[in-house]
Structures are given as C-alpha cells and as structure tokens.
Design an enzyme around this catalytic site. Structure first.
Site, PDB file in Angstrom:
ATOM      1  N   ARG A 198       0.831  -1.221   0.000  1.00  0.00           N
ATOM      2  CA  ARG A 198       0.000   0.000   0.000  1.00  0.00           C
ATOM      3  C   ARG A 198       0.855   1.256   0.000  1.00  0.00           C
ATOM      4  O   ARG A 198       0.459   2.289  -0.540  1.00  0.00           O
ATOM      5  CB  ARG A 198      -0.961  -0.006   1.189  1.00  0.00           C
ATOM      6  N   GLU A 246     -19.022   4.308   0.414  1.00  0.00           N
ATOM      7  CA  GLU A 246     -18.306   3.735  -0.717  1.00  0.00           C
ATOM      8  C   GLU A 246     -19.146   3.712  -1.990  1.00  0.00           C
ATOM      9  O   GLU A 246     -18.632   3.914  -3.095  1.00  0.00           O
ATOM     10  CB  GLU A 246     -17.831   2.322  -0.362  1.00  0.00           C
ATOM     11  N   HIS A 269      -5.561  -3.705   1.958  1.00  0.00           N
ATOM     12  CA  HIS A 269      -6.072  -4.655   2.942  1.00  0.00           C
ATOM     13  C   HIS A 269      -6.836  -5.805   2.292  1.00  0.00           C
ATOM     14  O   HIS A 269      -7.838  -6.287   2.817  1.00  0.00           O
ATOM     15  CB  HIS A 269      -6.945  -3.952   3.980  1.00  0.00           C
ATOM     16  N   ASP A 318      -8.107  -7.716  12.185  1.00  0.00           N
ATOM     17  CA  ASP A 318      -9.484  -7.231  11.977  1.00  0.00           C
ATOM     18  C   ASP A 318     -10.445  -8.372  11.647  1.00  0.00           C
ATOM     19  O   ASP A 318     -11.643  -8.261  11.883  1.00  0.00           O
ATOM     20  CB  ASP A 318      -9.532  -6.179  10.859  1.00  0.00           C
ATOM     21  N   ARG A 337      -1.616  -4.812   3.315  1.00  0.00           N
ATOM     22  CA  ARG A 337      -1.178  -4.098   4.514  1.00  0.00           C
ATOM     23  C   ARG A 337       0.193  -4.517   5.050  1.00  0.00           C
ATOM     24  O   ARG A 337       0.923  -3.661   5.545  1.00  0.00           O
ATOM     25  CB  ARG A 337      -2.229  -4.320   5.603  1.00  0.00           C
ATOM     26  N   PHE A 366     -14.661  -3.169   1.024  1.00  0.00           N
ATOM     27  CA  PHE A 366     -15.641  -2.097   0.863  1.00  0.00           C
ATOM     28  C   PHE A 366     -15.596  -1.498  -0.545  1.00  0.00           C
ATOM     29  O   PHE A 366     -16.553  -0.862  -0.984  1.00  0.00           O
ATOM     30  CB  PHE A 366     -15.408  -1.012   1.920  1.00  0.00           C
TER      31      PHE A 366
HETATM   32  C1  LIG Z   1     -18.248  -0.025   5.184  1.00  0.00           C
HETATM   33  C2  LIG Z   1     -17.045   0.343   5.957  1.00  0.00           C
HETATM   34  N1  LIG Z   1     -16.239   1.297   5.474  1.00  0.00           N
HETATM   35  C3  LIG Z   1     -15.111   1.626   6.146  1.00  0.00           C
HETATM   36  C4  LIG Z   1     -14.794   1.000   7.317  1.00  0.00           C
HETATM   37  C5  LIG Z   1     -13.511   1.334   8.048  1.00  0.00           C
HETATM   38  N2  LIG Z   1     -13.818   2.032   9.311  1.00  0.00           N
HETATM   39  C6  LIG Z   1     -13.864   1.374  10.492  1.00  0.00           C
HETATM   40  S1  LIG Z   1     -14.311   2.358  11.765  1.00  0.00           S
HETATM   41  C7  LIG Z   1     -14.444   3.705  10.747  1.00  0.00           C
HETATM   42  C8  LIG Z   1     -14.844   5.033  11.317  1.00  0.00           C
HETATM   43  C9  LIG Z   1     -16.141   4.945  12.012  1.00  0.00           C
HETATM   44  O1  LIG Z   1     -16.488   6.176  12.566  1.00  0.00           O
HETATM   45  P1  LIG Z   1     -17.592   6.218  13.700  1.00  0.00           P
HETATM   46  O2  LIG Z   1     -18.789   5.479  13.247  1.00  0.00           O
HETATM   47  O3  LIG Z   1     -17.782   7.637  14.080  1.00  0.00           O
HETATM   48  O4  LIG Z   1     -16.948   5.392  14.889  1.00  0.00           O
HETATM   49  P2  LIG Z   1     -15.859   5.937  15.952  1.00  0.00           P
HETATM   50  O5  LIG Z   1     -14.664   6.359  15.186  1.00  0.00           O
HETATM   51  O6  LIG Z   1     -16.490   7.070  16.659  1.00  0.00           O
HETATM   52  O7  LIG Z   1     -15.595   4.759  16.828  1.00  0.00           O
HETATM   53  C10 LIG Z   1     -14.134   3.356   9.427  1.00  0.00           C
HETATM   54  C11 LIG Z   1     -14.137   4.280   8.293  1.00  0.00           C
HETATM   55  C12 LIG Z   1     -15.671   0.001   7.774  1.00  0.00           C
HETATM   56  N3  LIG Z   1     -15.421  -0.688   8.903  1.00  0.00           N
HETATM   57  N4  LIG Z   1     -16.791  -0.301   7.086  1.00  0.00           N
END
Ligand SMILES: Cc1ncc(C[n+]2csc(CCOP(=O)(O)OP(=O)(O)O)c2C)c(N)n1
Lengths: 285, 317
Positions: free
Chosen positions: B13, B61, B112, B120, B170, B86
């Site tokens: 990456r 996405e 990833h 994960d 990754r 995603f």
């Molecule tokens: C569909 C999808 N896209 C991207 C991710 C990667 N991802 C995991 S947590 C996150 C941020 C989530 O933000 P929030 O819902 O505010 O949770 P917080 O950071 O407050 O725990 C992302 C983008 C994912 N898990 N699922």
C-alpha cells in the site's frame, strides 16, 4: 440498579477494553471507552434478558421474549465482549484471546464462531440498523412485546444504507426499537464535521419520522433517566433514536478529545498510565 | 542458494501511496477519492501536493464509485480508494452499472486485500474480490507483488483507458523487484527458469513462490516461477509456453480457489492444453483474526504449502 454500581462495572469494563487491545496490539479503544456507560446500563440495568432459574443469563439465537441488542459499529468489539463476559454469557478468561488466532472473540463480532450473545456479524459499517429493524419486526410477528436496541457510530451515518433504514422504520411503524448514535464527533480521518458533516442529525431523523431524544452518553444518571423516558415512548407508532453525546476515549485522560485513539493500541507504559485512572472493581480477567 | 535477495521490506500500500504522489506531480488528470481511510491508503503525499484534486467521501463507498464515474466525464481519471472489501463486494452493482457496463475510466484501488490484514478478521478480509472483479466484462484486474511493482502499476494504469481493479495489502513484504521497472498490464514476469513444474503466483504469494522454488531446488526439483501480476487479461502465451515445458502447474494466491487466478488458469488450460494442476489458495472458507504469518500458515498460503503442492502435482504428470 444504582448508578454507583453501574459506574463500578463500567470501570472494570474499561480496564478490560484496554487490556484486551493491549494484549493483541490491535483494535479500537476510543469508541469502546466512549460507549461503555451505555452498554453497561443496557446489559446490567435496562434490558430484560433471558435467565435460568438461578438467575444466570442464557443465550439462544432467536432471543424470543427478551430484549435484544445489535452493535452496528462492530469495531468497538472489545466493549461488547467485555460486557457480555461480565454479564455471564461466557468466561471472562476468554477475553485474553481477543483477536488472537483460533479465538471466538474475532476482531469484529460474528456468530460464525458461536460466541454467546452475538447474533449478527458487524464490522462493515452501516448495516446494523437494518438488521435491528428486521429483528424488531420479527418480534411483532411473533407477538413478542420486548424491545430491540441498536448502536451506531456518527461517522457510520455517512453510509447510505443507514438512511434507507431510517426511511423504512417509521414507514412500517417499527415502534419496538430504540436506536442510538454515538455522537463523539470523530471518525478515522478526523472530526466528523471535517470528514463528512452530518449537519443536524436530530432534524434529519425527525424529518424521517423518528422520535428523537438526546442524552449525555457518559453520564450514568442521564442514561438511566433517558432510557426510562424512551421505554415509556415505545408502542406509539414511531421508532426512537437517542443521539448520545460521548467523548471518544472516555475515562482515560490522554485518550480523550481527538480521533487519535480510534484504532490504536496502547504500549506497556500507556497501558499502565491508563489503568492507573480506572479502579479494578470486579477483578481483572 | 538465494534466487532473489532484498534489502528492505515494505507494504504494497505504501507503493500505491508513492505512485499516487508521483501522479500528483506528473498527471493533472488524476483525481483521488477516499472513504475515511486516508492513512491506511497512504494518500497523504497526493493530498499534500494536490488538495484540490482529492475528494473525501466519508464512509460512503457506493457514493464514491458513482462520483468517480461522473468525474470521468470531464476527462479526469478517478482513483477510488478504500479497503478491498468495501471497494468491491460492498459496491458491486455500483461498479457493475456505473463503471464497467458504462465503460468508464475509473481505477478502483484497494488495500487490505486478503488474510494478511490480520487481526481485523473476516469482515474485512475479502478473499473473493479478484473473482468479483474479473467477472465484470472489460475490467482489468491487477495484484502486484511488492512495493516497487505496486508503485509502477499505480502509475501505469493512468495511461490505460478503461476500468481497472488494483489490489494490494497491509503487511510489509520483501522488496525484490527493480525500482525503475516498467509495468506492462497483462504481461507476466518470468522470475525463475525451471523444467519440472510451473508455479504461477500473484500478489504476496510471489515471494513465497520464490522461496518454494529455492526449497524445491534443494530437493533437485527445478521449478519455473512466473509472476502473474495481471489476472485479467491473463498472459496465456507465457503460461502455455511454460506448462508445455514443465507439464504441470501450481497456482498461488491470497484468494479463494473460486474465482481466483487458479480458476482463470484452469479454464484456459482445460480448453487449450489440459495439464495436471494444483491450487494454493483458500478453499471455500472465510478468514479470521490472527497475525498475518499465523493465518498464512493455517490456511496453507506460504512457501511450504507451495512446495507440497508442487511435489503432489509432479506425481500426477
Ligand atoms: C463499510 C465500511 N467502510 C469503512 C470502514 C472502516 N472504518 C472502520 S471504523 C471507521 C470510522 C467509524 O467512525 P464512527 O462510526 O464515528 O466510529 P468511531 O470512530 O467514533 O468509533 C471506518 C471508516 C468500515 N469498517 N466499514
């Protein structure tokens, strides 16, 4: 249950979260710590859970005639695992296996490993509200008057599927559902306002037909009072959305007020500094 | 004896990030999009150089794919980026309709991929993405093997007109391909000459295939190793020439058997030159949490697994 007792459990759960994430050097402490007070209240106070004659919780997948909880923001898995173990669904010793090979405590929760307490996989964001609504409708079809709870992140509100679900639930009068948004104002790339502004979530959900409430998600008393109010509003034709303000990393001073600890594990020293701020109330696993 | 050596290990990456940084300075038509994973995709360099050509979509996405398709209409070359699960499975119909069927010049670039994202777990470890993407008519599918090759591929796909899926990962892995290589889409790279068995590998499994060839050599077996960085279009000439010489083949990839490189090779050989064949890949199962190396061992995706399959397939000649 007295809020003091709730707070004691929360302190232990926060210790568990930190130790689990430290133990495998991966996972998401920030959101887990921020949502601890809510989940402890749900599982130890608010939710009506199935138990055996001795009062021990018992798990079955269908969960008929008991309240159900769905975690949509699955990355805060250490929190749900700790709460389930502390509540008696599986031994707390198993928390030590979090994210390690052959564990049932996968990085994101899944029923694939037959872990008691988990009914649906989450981790890919934006899907949990739909599942919760379906489960609430199944309860109605079964003549089951218990309640379905669902937690989402505020960054998660970016996903379009959330809004498909938001439109559906009021349309179908799914009024046996209480959903929460963890409004900590943070997501991975920074503050939610900067990454993709949710603007006014309350106005949005109200426009979609939800009964929207607000609470301080890190205040055990406010959580209890708001949940009493929310439960009283069930069965009146509208689903309920509780927007709860939390602090990412709540309970550990150096993990708060930024998105830095969204998905980073503490090192040995940081773990010691964090644990020093949290009383060991129920015994570490 | 080491067939290949390396000085550093890097993540593929980061090769993508370096390629994007290069494109920010050399190709004004390239725009980048990301769904709340800038750091994981190593996009900081691109964003620093060309903030006006970067679009943060938030965790959305499906929207990102549609926006990308629209951006092509002004002559731009959108690189839509997120994690492989995603960016493919979650948005399959958006890619199918707005990108592939519409013939849009969108580059879907995902990190990833596979088991090696590690802890994960299965929700994030897509092992079906090569299959999903290669089934779409007109979609090019590329899975480079190291940092240098990923960087070169990132830059090269901007020059190709049409939809591309670029997959990378990754973990840090040996950097053993040349720094200044020219990346040719659809042109396999011959790495090791041999006469006893052909090993066709893609992505992280290419290094493992080289290690396997070394181990086989110690047993007196001469394996031919070919890096199939492009799964579609497949370099069938290179494959055919090699299996005509060796008479048997092993494919190796961080993906399901179903839909992967092996399945493309098997289809071609079945129709043109039936050959004993074995697969190294994941056999119809989800992944799980764990350290990358532990997972690769548990699911049989390392050099030892390739050696075992090579010996097995040679016995079938
Ligand atoms: C569909 C999808 N896209 C991207 C991710 C990667 N991802 C995991 S947590 C996150 C941020 C989530 O933000 P929030 O819902 O505010 O949770 P917080 O950071 O407050 O725990 C992302 C983008 C994912 N898990 N699922």
């Amino acid at each position: 249950m007295q809020t003091q007792e709730i707070q004691k459990i929360s302190s232990q759960v926060r210790r568990d979260i930190l130790r689990m994430v430290h133990g495998c050097q991966s996972g998401h402490p920030g959101g887990s710590l921020g949502c601890t007070d809510l989940l402890v209240d749900l599982y130890f106070n608010t939710m009506n859970l199935k138990t055996d004659a001795a009062g021990k919780v018992v798990f079955d997948m269908d969960g008929k005639n008991e309240d159900l909880f769905f975690l949509s923001n699955g990355h805060i898995s250490p929190l749900i695992y700790s709460v389930l173990a502390r509540r008696g669904y599986f031994p707390t010793a198993e928390l030590a296996t979090f994210r390690k090979i052959d564990t049932r405590l996968q990085g994101h929760p899944t029923p694939h490993e037959h872990l008691e307490g988990i009914r649906i996989a989450s981790g890919s964001l934006g899907q949990g509200l739909s599942v919760s609504i379906g489960s609430a409708q199944a309860k109605k079809l079964n003549g089951d008057s218990s309640t379905v709870f669902c937690l989402m992140g505020d960054g998660e509100q970016n996903e379009g599927q959330v809004w498909e679900a938001a439109m559906y639930a009021p349309h179908h009068k799914v009024d046996n559902l209480i959903a929460f948004i963890d409004e900590n104002g943070q997501q991975i790339d920074g503050p939610t306002e900067k990454v993709m502004s949710n603007r006014d979530l309350q106005a949005k959900y109200e426009a979609f037909g939800w009964n929207v409430m607000r609470m301080d998600g890190n205040d055990a008393t406010d959580i209890q009072n708001t949940l009493i109010k929310a439960k009283a509003a069930l069965g009146q034709g509208s689903p309920i959305m509780i927007i709860m303000k939390t602090e990412m990393g709540a309970g550990v001073d150096f993990m708060m007020y930024s998105h830095k600890w969204h998905g980073v594990a503490p090192n040995d020293q940081q773990l010691q500094d964090a644990l020093a701020q949290l009383e060991e109330t129920l015994g570490d696993y | 004896m080491a067939l290949f050596t390396y000085e550093t290990k890097k993540d593929t990456r980061s090769g993508f990030g370096a390629g994007m940084e290069y494109l920010s300075q050399h190709n004004p038509k390239v725009v980048a999009l990301c769904a709340d994973l800038i750091g994981s995709l190593k996009l900081e360099g691109f964003i620093k150089n060309s903030p006006e050509r970067f679009f943060q979509t938030g965790i959305a996405e499906a929207n990102m794919i549609g926006i990308s398709a629209g951006l092509t209409l002004g002559g731009f070359i959108p690189y839509a980026t997120t994690f492989a699960n995603f960016g493919t499975g979650r948005v399959y119909d958006q890619i199918r309709q707005s990108v592939a069927y519409s013939g849009k010049n969108v580059k879907i670039c995902c990190s990833h991929a596979g088991l090696t994202l590690g802890e994960d777990g299965a929700t994030h470890q897509i092992l079906e993405d090569i299959g999903l993407m290669k089934m779409l008519p007109g979609m090019v599918v590329i899975n480079p093997c190291d940092y240098n090759q990923t960087k070169a591929a990132t830059i090269a796909i901007a020059e190709y007109e049409g939809p591309v899926y670029l997959r990378f990962g990754r973990p840090v892995v040996p950097v053993f391909t040349p720094e200044d290589q020219k990346f040719e889409i659809g042109k396999a790279v011959h790495l090791v000459d041999g006469t006893d068995v052909t090993i066709l590998a893609t992505g992280h499994l290419v290094w493992e295939a080289i290690q396997a060839a070394e181990a086989l050599l110690e047993k007196g077996i001469k394996a031919e190793v070919i890096n199939i960085h492009t799964i579609k279009p497949l370099d069938v000439q290179a494959i055919l020439a090699s299996v005509k010489k060796t008479g048997c083949v092993v494919t190796a990839e961080e993906h399901q058997y179903n839909g992967g490189l092996g399945d493309s090779v098997a289809q071609y050989l079945a129709m043109n030159h039936p050959t004993p064949m074995e697969f190294v890949g994941v056999n119809d199962s989800f992944g799980e949490s764990g350290k990358p190396a532990e997972l690769m061992e548990k699911y049989g995706l390392n050099a030892e697994a390739i050696v075992a399959k090579a010996i097995k397939v040679m016995a079938r000649k």
